[in-house]
Design a protein around this motif. Structure first.
Motif, PDB file in Angstrom:
ATOM      1  N   UNK A 104     -27.054 -10.595  10.727  1.00  0.00           N
ATOM      2  CA  UNK A 104     -28.137 -11.053  11.616  1.00  0.00           C
ATOM      3  C   UNK A 104     -29.327 -10.090  11.541  1.00  0.00           C
ATOM      4  N   UNK A 105     -29.027  -8.796  11.599  1.00  0.00           N
ATOM      5  CA  UNK A 105     -30.085  -7.784  11.520  1.00  0.00           C
ATOM      6  C   UNK A 105     -30.790  -7.849  10.169  1.00  0.00           C
ATOM      7  N   UNK A 106     -29.984  -8.017   9.117  1.00  0.00           N
ATOM      8  CA  UNK A 106     -30.537  -8.116   7.764  1.00  0.00           C
ATOM      9  C   UNK A 106     -31.488  -9.310   7.666  1.00  0.00           C
ATOM     10  N   UNK A 107     -31.072 -10.432   8.218  1.00  0.00           N
ATOM     11  CA  UNK A 107     -31.896 -11.648   8.166  1.00  0.00           C
ATOM     12  C   UNK A 107     -33.224 -11.444   8.911  1.00  0.00           C
ATOM     13  N   UNK A 108     -33.131 -10.845  10.095  1.00  0.00           N
ATOM     14  CA  UNK A 108     -34.337 -10.605  10.901  1.00  0.00           C
ATOM     15  C   UNK A 108     -35.299  -9.673  10.160  1.00  0.00           C
ATOM     16  N   UNK A 109     -34.749  -8.590   9.577  1.00  0.00           N
ATOM     17  CA  UNK A 109     -35.588  -7.650   8.822  1.00  0.00           C
ATOM     18  C   UNK A 109     -36.207  -8.316   7.592  1.00  0.00           C
ATOM     19  N   UNK A 110     -35.373  -9.136   6.949  1.00  0.00           N
ATOM     20  CA  UNK A 110     -35.834  -9.848   5.748  1.00  0.00           C
ATOM     21  C   UNK A 110     -37.014 -10.754   6.088  1.00  0.00           C
ATOM     22  N   UNK A 111     -36.909 -11.486   7.186  1.00  0.00           N
ATOM     23  CA  UNK A 111     -37.994 -12.391   7.591  1.00  0.00           C
ATOM     24  C   UNK A 111     -39.258 -11.608   7.935  1.00  0.00           C
ATOM     25  N   UNK A 112     -39.104 -10.468   8.588  1.00  0.00           N
ATOM     26  CA  UNK A 112     -40.268  -9.636   8.940  1.00  0.00           C
ATOM     27  C   UNK A 112     -40.973  -9.158   7.677  1.00  0.00           C
TER      28      UNK A 112
END
Lengths: 132, 234
Positions: A104-112
């Motif tokens: 989840x954290x990876x996805x959020x960072x990736x989108x940012x």
């Protein structure tokens, strides 16, 4: 239903074991006058087996892991198996939760980061994926 | 000559194609330069333009129950968890079945009482269980007298064993001699006893010597007045 039938079975088995124990006492130092008592106990033994047999249908849905039998055969406390299972399940639960949180954290960072580098493409992506 | 050849090549190159760099087979609807197509393989392969991104798939459907939730709470097993995680369970089977008579902590394979053997070689069943007739009961007519010793092992209950073990442990900690030692005590314990007896004996000797000394001192003229030799000389 299952718990009451198990309790019934447990009670019957305890009565059966107690009867066998009494037979053992009678037999271990047998006196001629004990023969009638022994005969009575033997009939109780058959009756006990009949009662256990009757309860067979009530515990058909109870499933026991085969590993528990190994614990009992080795003279070990079967509750140790339950304890091990619970501890393993909890550890696995924690591991999987850790993985899910990390993704989840990876996805959020990736989108940012993607929105910084490819703002137009990401806006289109967000439009396609309404939930993102 | 050379220049004509290059021109001919350029005529067939995709750059000079009237459609640009696109494949002539696939008709394209979007002119944005981005592409998303779905390629269907099989008997009738086809390419379906479906959006602006390559390799974009539908996200997997979210399941209600995942490892992100506390499964112990979800299935209501918190009570069992707290029951087993906190206390240290005893290893022996007899601690789980304390009321069961006989020695049950020994491996089941030793006396053919294992549950595995029941699964691997199921007993003959399916017959109706009937009470024993008088003729059948005659088969259980026994001779008076005690059982041979080899069949008496079941008299020892596991509860007693535990008590003894516990006591032994206590004695080790406190270092006090045991009064309720069983006949089957180990040789190490008897050795300890002897050692302790010797210690006692030594202490008694010392006490006796001290008393003798005191008596001697009392009887001596120096100590009769209760004064030190120095005082006496004064």
């Amino acid at each position: 239903m299952a718990s009451s039938s198990l309790e019934n079975l447990e009670t019957q088995l305890e009565l059966f074991i107690e009867n066998v124990r009494q037979i053992h006492i009678i037999v271990s130092d047998f006196q001629p006058q004990s023969q009638s008592v022994l005969n009575q106990k033997l009939q109780t033994l058959v009756h006990g087996l009949q009662e256990v047999d009757k309860l067979k249908s009530q515990v058909q849905e109870v499933h026991v892991p085969l590993e528990v039998f190994d614990y009992i055969d080795q003279g070990r406390n079967p509750q140790l198996y339950t304890k091990d299972c619970i501890e393993k399940a909890l550890a696995k639960n924690e591991q999987v939760k850790g993985k899910i949180d990390a993704y989840r954290k990876f996805k959020a960072n990736m989108l940012v980061e993607l929105s910084r580098t490819f703002p137009n493409e990401l806006s289109k992506y967000r439009a396609l994926r309404a939930d993102e | 000559m050379m220049g004509d050849q290059f021109r001919k090549v350029e005529q067939y190159s995709p750059k000079s194609s009237p459609r640009g760099a696109r494949s002539p087979v696939v008709s394209r609807q979007d002119s944005s330069g981005t592409l998303k197509t779905t390629i269907l393989l099989g008997k009738n392969p086809s390419i379906v333009p479906s959006g602006p991104f390559y390799l974009m798939k539908e996200p997997p459907g979210e399941s209600d129950l995942t490892g992100a939730t506390n499964l112990m709470t979800y299935y209501g097993l918190e009570h069992s968890y707290s029951k087993f995680s906190g206390k240290k369970l005893k290893e022996q089977l007899s601690s789980f079945l304390p009321t069961l008579p006989g020695v049950i902590d020994a491996p089941g394979q030793q006396d053919n009482s294992s549950l595995r053997s029941v699964i691997e070689k199921p007993p003959v069943g399916g017959k109706e269980l009937l009470p024993l007739s008088n003729i059948q009961l005659d088969g259980f007519r026994l001779h008076p007298g005690p059982l041979p010793e080899q069949y008496r092992y079941a008299n020892a209950t596991p509860i007693k064993k535990h008590k003894n073990k516990h006591k032994k442990h206590k004695h080790k900690e406190s270092g006090l001699p045991s009064q309720e030692t069983a006949i089957s005590d180990t040789s190490s314990e008897t050795h300890e006893k002897k050692h302790k007896k010797q210690k006692r004996h030594d202490e008694e000797k010392r006490k006796r010597k001290k008393e003798k000394k005191r008596k001697k001192q009392k009887h001596s003229p120096e100590h009769s007045s209760g004064m030190t030799p120095g005082q006496h000389s004064m």
